[in-house]
Scaffold this motif. Sequence first.
Motif, PDB file in Angstrom:
ATOM      1  N   UNK A 430       0.875  -1.181  -0.045  1.00  0.00           N
ATOM      2  CA  UNK A 430       0.055   0.076   0.034  1.00  0.00           C
ATOM      3  C   UNK A 430       0.683   1.322  -0.030  1.00  0.00           C
ATOM      4  N   UNK A 431       2.334   1.100  -0.281  1.00  0.00           N
ATOM      5  CA  UNK A 431       2.956   2.292  -0.558  1.00  0.00           C
ATOM      6  C   UNK A 431       4.034   1.930  -1.665  1.00  0.00           C
ATOM      7  N   UNK A 432       4.156   3.029  -2.582  1.00  0.00           N
ATOM      8  CA  UNK A 432       4.861   2.952  -3.626  1.00  0.00           C
ATOM      9  C   UNK A 432       6.664   2.852  -3.275  1.00  0.00           C
ATOM     10  N   UNK A 433       7.056   3.309  -2.218  1.00  0.00           N
ATOM     11  CA  UNK A 433       8.477   3.418  -2.047  1.00  0.00           C
ATOM     12  C   UNK A 433       9.203   2.292  -1.005  1.00  0.00           C
ATOM     13  N   UNK A 434      10.327   2.136  -1.000  1.00  0.00           N
ATOM     14  CA  UNK A 434      10.878   1.126   0.009  1.00  0.00           C
ATOM     15  C   UNK A 434      10.755   1.889   1.533  1.00  0.00           C
ATOM     16  N   UNK A 435      10.322   0.982   2.363  1.00  0.00           N
ATOM     17  CA  UNK A 435      10.098   1.502   3.672  1.00  0.00           C
ATOM     18  C   UNK A 435      11.563   0.679   4.490  1.00  0.00           C
ATOM     19  N   UNK A 436      11.762   1.487   5.357  1.00  0.00           N
ATOM     20  CA  UNK A 436      13.061   1.159   6.313  1.00  0.00           C
ATOM     21  C   UNK A 436      12.580   1.106   7.697  1.00  0.00           C
ATOM     22  N   UNK A 437      13.136   0.215   8.295  1.00  0.00           N
ATOM     23  CA  UNK A 437      12.978  -0.054   9.646  1.00  0.00           C
ATOM     24  C   UNK A 437      13.662   0.785  10.672  1.00  0.00           C
ATOM     25  N   UNK A 438      13.279   1.374  11.511  1.00  0.00           N
ATOM     26  CA  UNK A 438      13.656   2.261  12.432  1.00  0.00           C
ATOM     27  C   UNK A 438      13.338   2.262  13.937  1.00  0.00           C
ATOM     28  N   UNK A 439      14.232   2.767  14.774  1.00  0.00           N
ATOM     29  CA  UNK A 439      13.907   2.758  16.089  1.00  0.00           C
ATOM     30  C   UNK A 439      14.023   4.078  16.712  1.00  0.00           C
ATOM     31  N   UNK A 440      14.198   4.983  15.946  1.00  0.00           N
ATOM     32  CA  UNK A 440      14.468   6.649  16.494  1.00  0.00           C
ATOM     33  C   UNK A 440      12.797   7.019  16.792  1.00  0.00           C
ATOM     34  N   UNK A 441      12.638   7.591  18.198  1.00  0.00           N
ATOM     35  CA  UNK A 441      11.509   7.763  18.437  1.00  0.00           C
ATOM     36  C   UNK A 441      11.487   9.073  19.190  1.00  0.00           C
ATOM     37  N   UNK A 442      12.518   9.966  18.780  1.00  0.00           N
ATOM     38  CA  UNK A 442      12.875  11.123  19.441  1.00  0.00           C
ATOM     39  C   UNK A 442      11.680  12.080  19.152  1.00  0.00           C
ATOM     40  N   UNK A 455       5.725   5.180  19.442  1.00  0.00           N
ATOM     41  CA  UNK A 455       6.945   5.108  20.545  1.00  0.00           C
ATOM     42  C   UNK A 455       7.593   3.607  20.549  1.00  0.00           C
ATOM     43  N   UNK A 456       7.456   2.928  19.430  1.00  0.00           N
ATOM     44  CA  UNK A 456       8.118   1.574  19.275  1.00  0.00           C
ATOM     45  C   UNK A 456       8.816   1.655  18.063  1.00  0.00           C
ATOM     46  N   UNK A 457       9.317   0.566  17.531  1.00  0.00           N
ATOM     47  CA  UNK A 457       9.873   0.415  16.327  1.00  0.00           C
ATOM     48  C   UNK A 457       8.925   0.443  15.162  1.00  0.00           C
ATOM     49  N   UNK A 458       9.452   1.186  13.999  1.00  0.00           N
ATOM     50  CA  UNK A 458       8.493   1.650  13.037  1.00  0.00           C
ATOM     51  C   UNK A 458       9.350   1.283  11.516  1.00  0.00           C
ATOM     52  N   UNK A 459       8.384   1.425  10.662  1.00  0.00           N
ATOM     53  CA  UNK A 459       8.774   1.476   9.220  1.00  0.00           C
ATOM     54  C   UNK A 459       8.555   3.160   8.848  1.00  0.00           C
ATOM     55  N   UNK A 460       9.686   3.471   7.923  1.00  0.00           N
ATOM     56  CA  UNK A 460       9.274   4.869   7.374  1.00  0.00           C
ATOM     57  C   UNK A 460       9.848   5.113   6.112  1.00  0.00           C
ATOM     58  N   UNK A 461       9.448   5.878   5.388  1.00  0.00           N
ATOM     59  CA  UNK A 461       9.631   6.217   3.928  1.00  0.00           C
ATOM     60  C   UNK A 461      10.619   7.433   3.911  1.00  0.00           C
ATOM     61  N   UNK A 462      11.668   7.441   3.191  1.00  0.00           N
ATOM     62  CA  UNK A 462      12.763   8.401   3.380  1.00  0.00           C
ATOM     63  C   UNK A 462      12.346   9.107   2.286  1.00  0.00           C
ATOM     64  N   UNK A 463      11.494   8.948   1.421  1.00  0.00           N
ATOM     65  CA  UNK A 463      10.963  10.152   0.238  1.00  0.00           C
ATOM     66  C   UNK A 463       9.752  10.761   0.601  1.00  0.00           C
ATOM     67  N   UNK A 464       8.886  10.394   1.453  1.00  0.00           N
ATOM     68  CA  UNK A 464       7.897  10.802   1.853  1.00  0.00           C
ATOM     69  C   UNK A 464       7.430  10.672   3.242  1.00  0.00           C
ATOM     70  N   UNK A 465       6.561  11.594   3.881  1.00  0.00           N
ATOM     71  CA  UNK A 465       6.124  11.408   5.067  1.00  0.00           C
ATOM     72  C   UNK A 465       5.146  10.267   5.513  1.00  0.00           C
TER      73      UNK A 465
END
Length: 631
Positions: A430-442, A455-465
Amino acid sequence: MSLQHFSHEHPLVSTESHGHEIEKVYCSGCGELVSGSSFGCVECGFYLDKQCAEAPAEMNHPFHRNHNLNLFTRNPYKTGTGTCDFCRKLCENFVYHCSCNLDFHIKCALFSHRIAEKRNAEFQDISRIDPSINTGYVTEEVKKAECFACWEPLLDSVYFSPNCGFYLHAKCVDLPAEINHVFHQEHPLFLQFNSQRLFCKICQKPQRPGFVYCCSPCKFVLHIQCATIPTKINQPFHRKHPLILQFVNERLPCQICQKPSNLDDVMYFCSICKFVLHTRCVSSPLIIEDKPHHEHPFILFQRQVSFCDACGTIGNYVPYICSTCNLAVHKKCISVPRIIKFYRHQHNISHTYFIEQREHETWECRFCFEEVNTEHGSYFCSKCNFIVHVNCATKDPRRYYEVDSIETMDSEEPVDLREIVTATWIKHSWHQHILTLSGDIQDFKQCDGCLLPIVTSYYCCSQCDFFLHKTCAELPVKKHFWFHYCQRLHKLTSGCIFQCDICGYLTSGFAYICDKCKTSYCLRCSLVSDIPRSQGHEHRLYPFLSEHKDQLVTLQLIPNVFSENTHLSNLGLFTQKEIIHILSLVSKEFNIIQNAKSVISFALICPLNVRQLDAVILFIGSAKEAKGVCI
């Protein structure tokens, strides 16, 4: 000899028919082929056999004392066709009619009149058939036939040959015209047509047209079979006292069928022992076979036992036993389904008579949360150790359905929306870009699946929010819901705005949807277990229904973890005390309960919009690291 009949304008001439003198003609009164003496108008082709021609225009029938019956040449109703209240066939010719909507074929009225007058000599020439010794062929029609008088199956007793034109038990011809009964000592009861369709005072069931014993002024009716049952019996499974037929003003279960009595039901009753039997259960079959549910026959055991091996219920009752399997069960439990689909569990669950118990282990019913006695019957899923009482599973037919052992359910093979690229990279459907696993919750981030703070591990997209909790990214495409009666697998959907049918919250994130019921559930509600635990409370939480709405409060107000904060827009009509109690559960470990009380008090006095209230609660949740923060 001629006859002027009211039904025809011309005189009717007597004709002695010997079969070859006139052609075959049908009686205009009863519709039957004319044979023997008859009267006719040859010019008009109008004929009446002797019995119909001599029938009175007005009849005082002993089985209908309230009014006289009047003879009509056709159906007296403006619309529709009348039905004979004796033989239940359509009235297409002459009919005896009463103003209380009682109708009889002319032959049925005359025949029943002869029964009432005890002219039994007229029945001597009719052959009688005993179904217990009759070895001849019995037609399907006779097998399904019922006696015109008592409306019991014709083959239950000796009956007159159907060649006489009527389905009638021989014993019903000999019924007394008048009886006295202990339940109605004020007046005698007369054998009558049940023209008023009154309920029987003993079995509480309505009688179809036929004979009943009736006191018309008191509107007191007894079925023929109910009027003749004994008023006192002795039973081998209750030897201390006789059972008396009486009105019972307590709600007590029948000792055979286990169905509770209604107030003022007539039952066989021992008031000393509180022992009751339905009148119908006195003649319960000695042997019951139900091959689809148990391979051996069950036999009525003439003693009381204290538990049922099928459902595990404790309490004295008269059982049916399987001597082969050494089982004692309720009559109603003989047909307990072997395998069912129960709405609280994703797998089929099987009925078992016992479960091998491990040392110091107890089993808790996943519906009522009471202990299950594993030495007796229950429903069990061996894959998940899911167990439920038999009565909890089958009490409400909406909760379950029976399945065959070979029946397959919707595919439970998990469908993964992720395409794993590396250990930390995924491609989500359901998302067009690669998602990266991250633990940064600052920084504050919000999951695009459940719309909750991350507030826990998540996947994020480096190209969009775009952000997804790791758990939200791993959600199955199809999911079973323990609180949904439909039992269809719900599909995970995105790309629309949904309103959750549990909490009523609007969400643009992920939601599970039932294609059949068109219900939607947000992720916060759909991921709550039927027995969730909260970090803010030491005890297990159980579901219960709101007093104000037919919805589950557990789903509305109790999150699995504190970070999944409840939004106040879901609180509905709950009182301040209830709201504070719920918040105390989720905030106790952070020592900010006084702040929660202040927020609620302020919200109740000064209404805030949904976003403002949610913001307040999220702020309380963010105090996870800063205990005692004041608002």
